[in-house]
Design a protein around this motif. Structure first.
Motif, PDB file in Angstrom:
ATOM      1  N   ASN A 200       0.809  -1.214   0.000  1.00  0.00           N
ATOM      2  CA  ASN A 200       0.000   0.000   0.000  1.00  0.00           C
ATOM      3  C   ASN A 200       0.842   1.264   0.000  1.00  0.00           C
ATOM      4  O   ASN A 200       0.469   2.266  -0.583  1.00  0.00           O
ATOM      5  CB  ASN A 200      -0.953   0.007   1.200  1.00  0.00           C
ATOM      6  N   SER A 201       1.964   1.232   0.693  1.00  0.00           N
ATOM      7  CA  SER A 201       2.874   2.379   0.698  1.00  0.00           C
ATOM      8  C   SER A 201       4.286   1.875   0.937  1.00  0.00           C
ATOM      9  O   SER A 201       4.486   0.746   1.399  1.00  0.00           O
ATOM     10  CB  SER A 201       2.480   3.394   1.781  1.00  0.00           C
ATOM     11  N   ALA A 202       5.252   2.714   0.643  1.00  0.00           N
ATOM     12  CA  ALA A 202       6.647   2.331   0.820  1.00  0.00           C
ATOM     13  C   ALA A 202       6.967   2.029   2.282  1.00  0.00           C
ATOM     14  O   ALA A 202       7.922   1.316   2.572  1.00  0.00           O
ATOM     15  CB  ALA A 202       7.568   3.418   0.286  1.00  0.00           C
ATOM     16  N   GLU A 203       6.134   2.525   3.190  1.00  0.00           N
ATOM     17  CA  GLU A 203       6.334   2.238   4.617  1.00  0.00           C
ATOM     18  C   GLU A 203       6.155   0.758   4.923  1.00  0.00           C
ATOM     19  O   GLU A 203       6.649   0.263   5.932  1.00  0.00           O
ATOM     20  CB  GLU A 203       5.362   3.064   5.462  1.00  0.00           C
TER      21      GLU A 203
ATOM     22  N   ASP B 111      13.287  -1.869   5.467  1.00  0.00           N
ATOM     23  CA  ASP B 111      14.111  -0.662   5.623  1.00  0.00           C
ATOM     24  C   ASP B 111      15.106  -0.545   4.481  1.00  0.00           C
ATOM     25  O   ASP B 111      15.709  -1.528   4.057  1.00  0.00           O
ATOM     26  CB  ASP B 111      14.869  -0.701   6.957  1.00  0.00           C
ATOM     27  N   GLY B 112      15.278   0.661   4.013  1.00  0.00           N
ATOM     28  CA  GLY B 112      16.282   0.949   3.002  1.00  0.00           C
ATOM     29  C   GLY B 112      15.782   0.930   1.574  1.00  0.00           C
ATOM     30  O   GLY B 112      16.395   1.532   0.693  1.00  0.00           O
ATOM     31  N   LEU B 113      14.675   0.245   1.287  1.00  0.00           N
ATOM     32  CA  LEU B 113      14.204   0.154  -0.102  1.00  0.00           C
ATOM     33  C   LEU B 113      13.707   1.492  -0.630  1.00  0.00           C
ATOM     34  O   LEU B 113      13.994   1.850  -1.770  1.00  0.00           O
ATOM     35  CB  LEU B 113      13.104  -0.894  -0.238  1.00  0.00           C
ATOM     36  N   ASP B 114      12.950   2.205   0.175  1.00  0.00           N
ATOM     37  CA  ASP B 114      12.437   3.495  -0.280  1.00  0.00           C
ATOM     38  C   ASP B 114      13.591   4.440  -0.600  1.00  0.00           C
ATOM     39  O   ASP B 114      13.607   5.089  -1.643  1.00  0.00           O
ATOM     40  CB  ASP B 114      11.503   4.105   0.754  1.00  0.00           C
ATOM     41  N   ASP B 115      14.573   4.497   0.277  1.00  0.00           N
ATOM     42  CA  ASP B 115      15.727   5.359   0.039  1.00  0.00           C
ATOM     43  C   ASP B 115      16.518   4.911  -1.190  1.00  0.00           C
ATOM     44  O   ASP B 115      16.966   5.739  -1.981  1.00  0.00           O
ATOM     45  CB  ASP B 115      16.658   5.373   1.256  1.00  0.00           C
ATOM     46  N   ALA B 116      16.673   3.616  -1.360  1.00  0.00           N
ATOM     47  CA  ALA B 116      17.487   3.093  -2.462  1.00  0.00           C
ATOM     48  C   ALA B 116      16.881   3.402  -3.826  1.00  0.00           C
ATOM     49  O   ALA B 116      17.604   3.663  -4.785  1.00  0.00           O
ATOM     50  CB  ALA B 116      17.680   1.585  -2.310  1.00  0.00           C
ATOM     51  N   PHE B 117      15.554   3.361  -3.913  1.00  0.00           N
ATOM     52  CA  PHE B 117      14.898   3.523  -5.214  1.00  0.00           C
ATOM     53  C   PHE B 117      13.952   4.724  -5.296  1.00  0.00           C
ATOM     54  O   PHE B 117      13.288   4.908  -6.312  1.00  0.00           O
ATOM     55  CB  PHE B 117      14.129   2.247  -5.571  1.00  0.00           C
ATOM     56  N   GLU B 118      13.872   5.505  -4.235  1.00  0.00           N
ATOM     57  CA  GLU B 118      12.979   6.683  -4.191  1.00  0.00           C
ATOM     58  C   GLU B 118      11.543   6.295  -4.562  1.00  0.00           C
ATOM     59  O   GLU B 118      10.878   6.942  -5.373  1.00  0.00           O
ATOM     60  CB  GLU B 118      13.508   7.783  -5.107  1.00  0.00           C
ATOM     61  N   ILE B 119      11.064   5.223  -3.949  1.00  0.00           N
ATOM     62  CA  ILE B 119       9.754   4.662  -4.278  1.00  0.00           C
ATOM     63  C   ILE B 119       8.630   5.641  -3.960  1.00  0.00           C
ATOM     64  O   ILE B 119       7.728   5.845  -4.779  1.00  0.00           O
ATOM     65  CB  ILE B 119       9.546   3.316  -3.550  1.00  0.00           C
ATOM     66  N   THR B 120       8.665   6.265  -2.793  1.00  0.00           N
ATOM     67  CA  THR B 120       7.612   7.204  -2.410  1.00  0.00           C
ATOM     68  C   THR B 120       7.518   8.339  -3.426  1.00  0.00           C
ATOM     69  O   THR B 120       6.425   8.683  -3.890  1.00  0.00           O
ATOM     70  CB  THR B 120       7.862   7.764  -0.995  1.00  0.00           C
ATOM     71  N   ALA B 121       8.652   8.916  -3.789  1.00  0.00           N
ATOM     72  CA  ALA B 121       8.657  10.027  -4.753  1.00  0.00           C
ATOM     73  C   ALA B 121       8.113   9.570  -6.102  1.00  0.00           C
ATOM     74  O   ALA B 121       7.322  10.286  -6.735  1.00  0.00           O
ATOM     75  CB  ALA B 121      10.071  10.579  -4.906  1.00  0.00           C
TER      76      ALA B 121
ATOM     77  N   GLU C 131       4.281   9.105  -5.823  1.00  0.00           N
ATOM     78  CA  GLU C 131       3.597  10.402  -5.764  1.00  0.00           C
ATOM     79  C   GLU C 131       3.567  11.060  -7.137  1.00  0.00           C
ATOM     80  O   GLU C 131       2.538  11.610  -7.542  1.00  0.00           O
ATOM     81  CB  GLU C 131       4.271  11.315  -4.736  1.00  0.00           C
ATOM     82  N   GLU C 132       4.653  10.977  -7.862  1.00  0.00           N
ATOM     83  CA  GLU C 132       4.700  11.539  -9.214  1.00  0.00           C
ATOM     84  C   GLU C 132       3.710  10.811 -10.125  1.00  0.00           C
ATOM     85  O   GLU C 132       2.975  11.437 -10.887  1.00  0.00           O
ATOM     86  CB  GLU C 132       6.115  11.420  -9.783  1.00  0.00           C
ATOM     87  N   SER C 133       3.662   9.509 -10.003  1.00  0.00           N
ATOM     88  CA  SER C 133       2.748   8.713 -10.827  1.00  0.00           C
ATOM     89  C   SER C 133       1.289   9.038 -10.496  1.00  0.00           C
ATOM     90  O   SER C 133       0.455   9.186 -11.387  1.00  0.00           O
ATOM     91  CB  SER C 133       3.021   7.225 -10.610  1.00  0.00           C
ATOM     92  N   ARG C 134       0.988   9.169  -9.199  1.00  0.00           N
ATOM     93  CA  ARG C 134      -0.376   9.539  -8.781  1.00  0.00           C
ATOM     94  C   ARG C 134      -0.748  10.921  -9.291  1.00  0.00           C
ATOM     95  O   ARG C 134      -1.861  11.155  -9.762  1.00  0.00           O
ATOM     96  CB  ARG C 134      -0.494   9.495  -7.256  1.00  0.00           C
TER      97      ARG C 134
END
Length: 182
Positions: free
Chosen positions: A152-155, A159-169, A172-175
């Motif tokens: 549902n969210s990068a949370e 740990d570390g995946l969101d930072d490694a691939f900027e998943i949240t950003a 958000e851009e896709s949304r």
């Protein structure tokens, strides 16, 4: 057309020569071939002569190697139909004489089978991966694959995946693109 899976791989080996070998193979675009070579008698469809049928080639390959196609071997042994290395997109960062970081794309999924084979060759492997089209992400380390699908969210990810691939950003851009277009 494949969905590209973005991969970040950290390799460690007690023998610095193995890391040098890995770097050279990666730079040549034949990383897995170097450590997990294809059977020499396995022929590709590109090698078919004009009078030879595809069925005959598959039968010949299976008799000689146990695999019908080159991609059959690669999928089973490497976990990817493509070899990896610095082709169109790739990165190699030498950390020290015994450690290197690679970044590369694979088709649809990470090369988990290849990572397991590398561990059999006494490499320490840490692989992070993210494939946004199918919402697939995870961490492979110490022979264990912590894979997540349809989060549902990068949370919800390790740990570390969101930072490694900027998943949240990226999400958000896709949304934002979807909201703007609809």
């Amino acid at each position: 057309m494949a969905n590209y899976c973005d991969n970040k791989l950290t390799l460690y080996h007690a023998d610095a020569e193995k890391i040098t070998e890995a770097i050279n193979a990666y730079n040549d675009g034949r990383f897995f071939e170097q450590f997990i070579p294809q059977p020499p008698k396995l022929r590709s469809l590109d090698e078919c002569r004009g009078d030879e049928s595809t069925a005959a080639l598959i039968a010949e390959n299976r008799a000689a190697t146990g695999y019908g196609f080159v991609t059959d071997f690669r999928e089973k042994a490497w976990g990817s139909r493509w070899d990896i290395g610095q082709k169109e997109f790739g990165d190699c960062e030498i950390v020290d004489a015994n450690t290197v970081n690679f970044r590369f794309d694979t088709a649809w999924k990470p090369p988990i089978a290849g990572y397991a084979k590398l561990e059999e060759l006494d490499f320490e492997v840490k692989g992070l991966y993210y494939e946004p089209g199918n919402k697939l992400a995870g961490v492979y380390q110490w022979g264990s694959n912590d894979e997540h699908r349809d989060w549902n969210s990068a949370e919800d990810l390790p740990d570390g995946l969101d930072d490694a691939f900027e998943i949240t950003a990226m999400e958000e851009e896709s949304r934002g693109d979807w909201d703007r277009d609809n």
